[in-house]
Design a protein around this motif. Structure first.
Motif, short mmCIF file in Angstrom:
data_model
loop_
_atom_site.label_atom_id
_atom_site.label_comp_id
_atom_site.label_asym_id
_atom_site.label_seq_id
_atom_site.Cartn_x
_atom_site.Cartn_y
_atom_site.Cartn_z
N ALA A 204 0.82 -1.21 0.00
CA ALA A 204 0.00 0.00 0.00
C ALA A 204 0.85 1.26 0.00
O ALA A 204 0.42 2.31 -0.45
N ALA A 205 2.09 1.16 0.48
CA ALA A 205 2.94 2.36 0.59
C ALA A 205 3.70 2.64 -0.71
O ALA A 205 4.31 3.69 -0.85
N ASP A 206 3.67 1.70 -1.66
CA ASP A 206 4.47 1.87 -2.88
C ASP A 206 3.73 2.75 -3.90
O ASP A 206 2.53 2.96 -3.79
N PRO A 207 4.47 3.25 -4.91
CA PRO A 207 3.85 4.15 -5.89
C PRO A 207 2.74 3.47 -6.71
O PRO A 207 2.83 2.27 -7.01
N THR A 208 1.75 4.25 -7.07
CA THR A 208 0.56 3.75 -7.75
C THR A 208 0.85 3.02 -9.05
O THR A 208 0.28 1.98 -9.34
N VAL A 209 1.73 3.60 -9.85
CA VAL A 209 1.95 3.05 -11.18
C VAL A 209 2.44 1.60 -11.10
O VAL A 209 2.05 0.75 -11.89
N GLU A 210 3.26 1.32 -10.09
CA GLU A 210 3.76 -0.05 -9.95
C GLU A 210 2.63 -1.04 -9.72
O GLU A 210 2.70 -2.19 -10.12
N CYS A 211 1.59 -0.56 -9.07
CA CYS A 211 0.43 -1.42 -8.80
C CYS A 211 -0.17 -1.94 -10.11
O CYS A 211 -0.56 -3.10 -10.21
N THR A 212 -0.22 -1.07 -11.11
CA THR A 212 -0.84 -1.47 -12.37
C THR A 212 0.04 -2.46 -13.14
O THR A 212 -0.43 -3.11 -14.07
N MET A 213 1.31 -2.56 -12.76
CA MET A 213 2.21 -3.46 -13.49
C MET A 213 2.14 -4.89 -12.96
O MET A 213 2.49 -5.84 -13.66
N VAL A 214 1.73 -5.03 -11.69
CA VAL A 214 1.84 -6.32 -11.01
C VAL A 214 1.14 -7.47 -11.76
O VAL A 214 1.77 -8.51 -12.02
N PRO A 215 -0.14 -7.33 -12.16
CA PRO A 215 -0.77 -8.47 -12.82
C PRO A 215 -0.05 -8.88 -14.10
O PRO A 215 0.13 -10.08 -14.35
N ASP A 216 0.39 -7.89 -14.87
CA ASP A 216 1.07 -8.21 -16.12
C ASP A 216 2.39 -8.94 -15.87
O ASP A 216 2.75 -9.86 -16.60
N MET A 217 3.11 -8.51 -14.83
CA MET A 217 4.37 -9.17 -14.49
C MET A 217 4.09 -10.64 -14.14
O MET A 217 4.72 -11.56 -14.66
N CYS A 218 3.14 -10.85 -13.23
CA CYS A 218 2.80 -12.20 -12.79
C CYS A 218 2.41 -13.07 -13.98
O CYS A 218 2.87 -14.21 -14.11
N LEU A 219 1.55 -12.53 -14.82
CA LEU A 219 0.98 -13.36 -15.87
C LEU A 219 1.96 -13.61 -16.99
O LEU A 219 1.94 -14.67 -17.62
N ALA A 220 2.86 -12.65 -17.23
CA ALA A 220 3.88 -12.88 -18.25
C ALA A 220 4.79 -14.04 -17.82
O ALA A 220 5.12 -14.93 -18.61
N VAL A 221 5.18 -14.02 -16.55
CA VAL A 221 6.01 -15.10 -16.03
C VAL A 221 5.23 -16.43 -16.06
O VAL A 221 5.74 -17.46 -16.49
N ALA A 222 3.97 -16.36 -15.63
CA ALA A 222 3.14 -17.56 -15.61
C ALA A 222 3.04 -18.17 -17.01
O ALA A 222 3.16 -19.38 -17.19
N GLU A 223 2.83 -17.30 -17.99
CA GLU A 223 2.69 -17.77 -19.36
C GLU A 223 3.95 -18.51 -19.81
O GLU A 223 3.89 -19.56 -20.45
N GLN A 224 5.11 -17.95 -19.46
CA GLN A 224 6.37 -18.58 -19.88
C GLN A 224 6.53 -19.96 -19.24
O GLN A 224 6.93 -20.91 -19.89
N PHE A 225 6.19 -20.03 -17.96
CA PHE A 225 6.30 -21.34 -17.30
C PHE A 225 5.26 -22.32 -17.88
O PHE A 225 5.55 -23.50 -18.04
N ALA A 226 4.09 -21.80 -18.17
CA ALA A 226 3.01 -22.68 -18.64
C ALA A 226 3.36 -23.32 -19.98
O ALA A 226 3.08 -24.50 -20.20
N VAL A 227 3.96 -22.57 -20.88
CA VAL A 227 4.29 -23.18 -22.18
C VAL A 227 5.42 -24.19 -22.05
O VAL A 227 5.65 -24.98 -22.95
N THR A 228 6.12 -24.17 -20.89
CA THR A 228 7.11 -25.23 -20.70
C THR A 228 6.50 -26.42 -19.95
O THR A 228 7.22 -27.30 -19.48
N GLY A 229 5.18 -26.40 -19.79
CA GLY A 229 4.52 -27.59 -19.26
C GLY A 229 4.18 -27.55 -17.79
O GLY A 229 3.75 -28.55 -17.21
N LYS A 230 4.35 -26.43 -17.15
CA LYS A 230 4.07 -26.35 -15.72
C LYS A 230 2.62 -25.92 -15.46
O LYS A 230 2.05 -25.13 -16.20
N ALA A 231 2.06 -26.45 -14.38
CA ALA A 231 0.74 -26.00 -13.94
C ALA A 231 0.94 -24.85 -12.95
O ALA A 231 1.59 -25.02 -11.92
N ILE A 232 0.39 -23.70 -13.28
CA ILE A 232 0.64 -22.50 -12.49
C ILE A 232 -0.65 -22.04 -11.82
O ILE A 232 -1.71 -22.05 -12.42
N LEU A 233 -0.52 -21.64 -10.57
CA LEU A 233 -1.64 -20.99 -9.89
C LEU A 233 -1.23 -19.56 -9.62
O LEU A 233 -0.22 -19.29 -8.96
#
Lengths: 493, 635
Positions: A204-233
């Protein structure tokens, strides 16, 4: 080395405007201020004017500060080294570990071709009956937890994360309280799951703009792992903070707000993230569980409302329980016919009866006399809440189904449940008291209610309506126990 | 002609501002070039020497100064044999072929021809040399799956033409010329099997548009009986999320009695399209005994795909529907969801900085929605045959509130309103159409008097239910209580339908008539019930039998057996004849049976509303008495 610009002509909110040429839309820049360096992203181009959102916020930015464009879009490093690490919304480590820079991928990539998707078919078992039995979670599902502030949603999220059978857990924290962040870290560590987890945390104390980046960061990483065959939550908490950050930036950019100040593209923005949930044929998968807090428990608030239209159902957390009404897993039908043949029957019947219980409960609260049927429902409802709904219940699906039959048999006769005969024959527990105890217990007290108008009368629906009413009221009641009880007993035997 | 070009002067989301040199055409297609990518866009506003374009793709990486090419053509689709069974995106790119070339993810700026020019089609000529033809007349036909696909005089050709030659019977590709026409001035035209038609303009190469009257059988009982839809009509399904809009659309797409179904998945979940996509090739259409996919086209622009293409996806879908209507076919277009399309308009309007209307939707929202639904209709073609396009649009109102602009704009123009309610779906009563709120201007095939009777009971039942919430069950008279149970009974055994039961999933027209007749008999029978508990358990019991009956195949032994046991149980406490009403053929002959028996009720019920009010008044009086009775009873 790319050119450095130092003509900042406008600073408004976290958005700065600089005059520059040859800049690409959504390109990253680095801005050096007296407080250090920060990333910034191009969000609009207008002639030579370039609008940038500054990740660290614009506080302390001087009009003479230097802006250097990096020539690429927002990226995240991807490798097995990520496991067990914790980053902030800009991808900078917050766990004192080394920064990762190799094997970078751009975030917010294109969407999956619908023709390449497959029908979800694997259930994720959680050991929580309200999920497993009534709203089964399915691999590749995107499911939010709708909750009021103060409910134990983060605890629920952590518990599902620990019990679900997945390869990698990615946590995206947005506007997370610092203690909640520590709670997640410590809980996963305690149960030995931290080594297969990756955190992107914006507190909550961090800058606002970083908040909007979080889902994209998570999902970009998730996507990369997923195409290598991993089940991601992927766990995202809390998406309402994400939407609020979008709102903040949209207002700064003077966009016309659509609903309660949120930008008109809120739906598309949320969908772009949630739709990353996928099951790749012959490869891995991404399942998304997100928390959406509802300001004022208002499900029509733009964030939960838009979310509901995007996600495949929702879990509705209220008073520390997952409410069966309002909760829905749209994908449950894909899997709950393959678990056990009575799964759907138990699910449907128990919910319908619970709905009836709720009505009776209302009547009771208003001080109406309870009929025999009402008392059966009350007994049922209480058992249901205690044995099934309580979040501390932790049993596998099959046990939960058996429990469901037991609860129903304890309270009702088979007919009263409306379950199809073949199912009754196969699954109805034998030797239960078949719902008769309520009647016996309450026989005396109840006489008043049950026998109130027990005259035999002919009813001819609507025709001669007047007479009926009169007839029903004619006071020559036939005393004695109502016939229905006998009838029911006969049928059962 | 040299290509007209311009240069990007500004980028805001998916909107470009472009400086152009000579001229631009409103709504023409343009391409923004970046590196090797060509991003399709459309001119949506021109101001001075600047044109504003909406881009059908993500605009990341575009730069100020990047070139733009204008094509001079409006956004159009290609029409010709080979459209059926396809899955297109909103711009008519075949998605499976994109997947073949690009893998799991979509690729920006990657476009593929919608129709294959490799495939051979068996052409049979219809038009003769020297024959006078006009737009929409058949020149020949090719078989496309189970249909005759007519090759027509292009719709854009105005006036009368003379046929100079038609290709002989044989095998041709879509790009081969199959006819030569001549206009009155002697100008000659070569015709092949492809037509290009701008999506935002309706195809109107027919003689006249007719009033939709014939019911369109969806095999969903609650729709066909209570809120019917008509061939060539329009309907909308608004509902909060989770109320079952999409499931209802899916059921309709499987079971509706039409020739062709076009599904426009507009800004909704990809997963839902996938179900259709993977199941339809396996599901067999009972009418044609061919897989359902053979009569289906899917236009799929799901929520995470570029926003601007959402708008084009509904237009693409309706244009394809109109094209097949020209062949004398009945087409059903299911758009899910029109709200997403409206939101796409809103996003764009915001970027154009237009003055916002209600909830920031643009002022032209209503006229756009109206003109879309107006493209439905049953028409008499040039050859005198009929063809129809029926449009069913799902609406996703913000907050589930039907007062919002998109729902209201839609309600003004549709012929039937199938409103879904959260309460019904919470109680797992599917399909969750709220019959008392919904309406239809079309006629049902079920006996209208029986429907009116049932509706009257439903109204009464809802009233009693409301009243019981105030005065309690003990304060309700037995007669009212039985009406309440009857209303619930209609809902439980007829209006609710189990889409996961093989038989119950689809109820044919004949079966609906038959079953509704039996239900009517039960509802009008004189029941001898001594008290509320007896009434309740009686209805529980016959509910059970009726539900089992619903799962029994039509006219099977089990069906007959269950009907008998149902009748027997009801007859035990009423005057219902144990043998059936003899209404096997369900149609006209049944009417007589009913007439001699129930005329009275029917009349009675014709003004159910008034009656309702009467009874209500009486109730308020009687309430007190009943309470007194209850209190004094046991003493």
């Amino acid at each position: 080395m790319r050119k450095v610009y130092s003509r900042i002509i406008q600073i408004s909110g976290d958005v700065i405007t600089v005059e520059a040429k040859g800049v690409a839309n959504r390109e990253l820049a680095e801005i050096t201020t007296s407080r250090g360096k920060s990333l910034a992203q191009v969000i609009r181009l207008d002639g030579d004017k370039v609008y940038l959102q500054v990740f660290a916020g614009s506080r302390g930015v001087s009009t003479g500060d230097e802006v250097r464009f990096l020539g690429h879009r927002m990226q995240v490093s991807f490798s097995d080294d990520l496991l067990g690490r914790i980053f902030n919304g800009s991808g900078i480590p917050r766990d004192n570990g080394p920064a990762l820079a190799e094997n970078v991928v751009e975030i917010g990539g294109p969407s999956v071709n619908p023709a390449k998707r497959i029908i979800p078919r694997k259930m994720v078992r959680t050991g929580i009956p309200m999920i497993d039995v009534f709203n089964s979670l399915v691999v590749s599902q995107k499911l939010p937890i709708f909750s009021v502030a103060g409910e134990p949603y983060n605890e629920l999220l952590a518990r599902i994360a620990l019990q679900a059978e997945v390869d990698i857990i990615i946590l995206g924290g947005m506007g997370l309280k610092y203690d909640d962040y520590l709670y997640f870290r410590d809980t996963l560590e305690k149960y030995g799951a931290l080594s297969r987890s990756i955190f992107f945390v914006h507190t909550a104390a961090d800058p606002t703009v970083e908040c909007t980046m979080v889902p994209d960061m998570c999902l970009a990483v998730a996507e990369q792992f997923a195409v290598t065959g991993k089940a991601i939550l992927v766990l995202l908490t809390d998406m309402t903070n994400f939407a609020d950050s979008l709102k903040e930036i949209a207002i700064t950019m003077e966009q016309v707000p659509s609903n309660r100040g949120y930008p008109g593209d809120l739906y598309s923005q949320l969908a772009a993230r949630y739709e990353k949930a996928v099951d790749f044929e012959g490869s891995g998968s991404i399942t998304i569980l997100a928390v959406t807090t509802m300001p004022g428990d208002d499900i029509t608030h733009p964030v939960p409302d838009n979310t509901g239209y995007i996600t495949e159902g929702q879990l509705y957390l209220k008073n520390g329980r997952i409410e069966p009404f309002g909760s829905l897993s749209r994908l449950k039908q894909q899997v709950n016919d393959k678990t056990r043949e009575d799964h759907r029957t138990v699910m449907n019947s128990m919910i319908q009866l619970y709905a009836d219980y709720k009505e009776t409960k209302e009547k009771e609260a208003m001080g109406f006399q309870m009929t025999r049927w009402d008392r059966k429902l009350l007994k049922y409802g209480e058992m249901f809440e205690k044995k099934m709904m309580d979040l501390s219940v932790n049993i596998p699906l099959e046990k939960a189904l058996d429990l469901g039959w037991e609860i129903m048999a304890d309270c009702f006769t088979p007919q009263e449940t409306g379950i199809k005969t073949e199912m009754i024959e196969k699954f109805w527990p034998q030797g239960r008291n078949e719902g008769r105890d309520v009647e016996e217990e309450g026989e005396d007290a109840e006489e008043a209610g049950a026998a109130e108008v027990n005259d035999v009368l002919e009813v001819d629906s609507g025709r001669e309506g007047d007479e009926i009413v009169e007839e029903a009221l004619s006071d020559d009641s036939v005393p004695g126990p109502p016939e229905s009880a006998d009838l029911v007993t006969k049928e059962v035997n | 002609m040299s290509v007209r070009t311009g240069h990007i002067a500004g980028i805001n989301g998916n909107m470009l501002v472009v400086d152009f040199a000579d001229f631009v055409v409103q709504n023409e297609v343009a391409y923004a070039l970046t590196g090797k990518e060509r991003l399709k866009s459309e001119v949506i506003r021109v101001r001075g020497k600047k044109a504003e374009l909406q881009v059908y793709e993500n605009t990341e990486g575009l730069k100020v100064g990047d070139p733009v090419e204008f094509t001079g053509e409006l956004l159009a689709v290609k029409l010709g044999p080979g459209l059926l069974t396809q899955i297109f995106d909103g711009l008519q790119n075949p998605l499976p072929e994109i997947a073949e070339k690009c893998g799991f993810f979509l690729k920006r700026g990657f476009y593929i021809e919608p129709l294959s020019d490799k495939k051979d089609w068996e052409f049979t000529p219809i038009a003769e040399v020297n024959q006078k033809v006009r737009a929409g007349d058949y020149l020949g036909k090719v078989p496309e799956g189970i249909f005759d696909h007519y090759i027509m005089v292009p719709f854009e050709m105005r006036g009368e033409y003379e046929v100079i030659s038609v290709a002989a019977k044989g095998s041709y590709k879509i790009t081969d010329n199959i006819a030569e026409l001549k206009d009155s001035r002697g100008q000659k035209y070569n015709i092949n099997m492809i037509q290009v038609w701008p999506v935002k303009i309706p195809i109107a190469a027919y003689r006249e548009k007719l009033k939709p009257e014939e019911p369109l059988v969806t095999k969903v009982r609650i729709i066909d009986t209570m809120v019917p839809i008509a061939r060539g009509g329009t309907y909308c399904i608004p509902g909060p999320f989770g109320a079952g809009k999409t499931v209802l659309q899916q059921i309709t797409s499987r079971n509706a009695e039409v020739d062709i179904v076009i599904i426009a998945a507009c800004g909704e979940r990809a997963g839902e399209v996938v179900e259709t996509l993977k199941e339809f090739p396996k599901l067999i259409d009972p009418r044609t005994e061919k897989p359902l996919i053979e009569r289906t086209i899917i236009i799929c622009n799901t929520s995470s795909m570029p926003v601007a293409a959402r708008e084009s996806s509904v237009y693409t879908a309706v244009t394809l529907a109109e094209y097949y209507r020209q062949m004398g076919l009945n087409v059903l277009l299911l758009a899910d969801s029109t709200s997403r399309w409206a939101q796409a308009m809103r996003e764009m309007s915001g970027r154009l900085e237009e003055i916002p209307g209600e909830e920031a939707f643009p002022a032209y929202l209503e006229s756009r929605i109206a003109s879309f639904y107006e493209r439905a209709g049953i028409v008499r073609l040039n050859n005198g045959e009929l063809g129809s396009v029926t449009i069913g649009g799902a609406v996703s109102p913000a907050g589930g509130n039907f007062e919002e602009p998109v729902t209201q704009a839609t309600l003004k123009v549709v012929g039937a309103f199938l409103g879904l309610s959260r309460e019904r779906s919470d109680a797992r009563r599917y399909p969750s159409i709220d019959v008392l709120d919904s309406w239809s201007k079309y006629k049902s095939f079920v006996d209208p008097e029986q429907i009116a009777y049932a509706r009257g009971l439903l109204v009464k039942s809802a009233e009693v239910d409301q009243m019981m919430k105030v005065v309690g069950e003990e304060g309700t008279s037995l007669a009212d209580f039985i009406d309440y149970l009857k209303g619930e009974y209609i809902d439980e055994v007829y209006l609710q339908q189990n889409a996961y039961d093989k038989v119950d999933d689809a109820t044919s027209e004949d079966r609906q008539k038959y079953v509704f007749n039996v239900l009517h008999e039960i509802l009008t029978a004189r029941l001898k019930l001594r008290d509320k508990d007896a009434a309740r358990s009686f209805f529980h019991e016959i509910r059970q039998i009726f539900r089992n009956w619903n799962s029994a195949p039509w006219e099977s032994d089990e069906f007959k057996k269950l009907e008998k046991s149902l009748r027997k149980r009801v007859a035990e406490i009423s005057d219902l004849p144990i043998t059936g009403s003899g209404r096997k053929d369900a149609g006209e002959s049944g009417q007589e049976v009913r007439n001699e028996k129930d005329t009275e009720e029917a009349e009675d019920n014709g003004d159910a509303k008034e009656n309702g009010r009467d009874t209500k008044d009486k109730k308020t009086v009687n309430k007190k008495e009943t309470k007194d009775t209850a209190r004094s009873g046991p003493v």
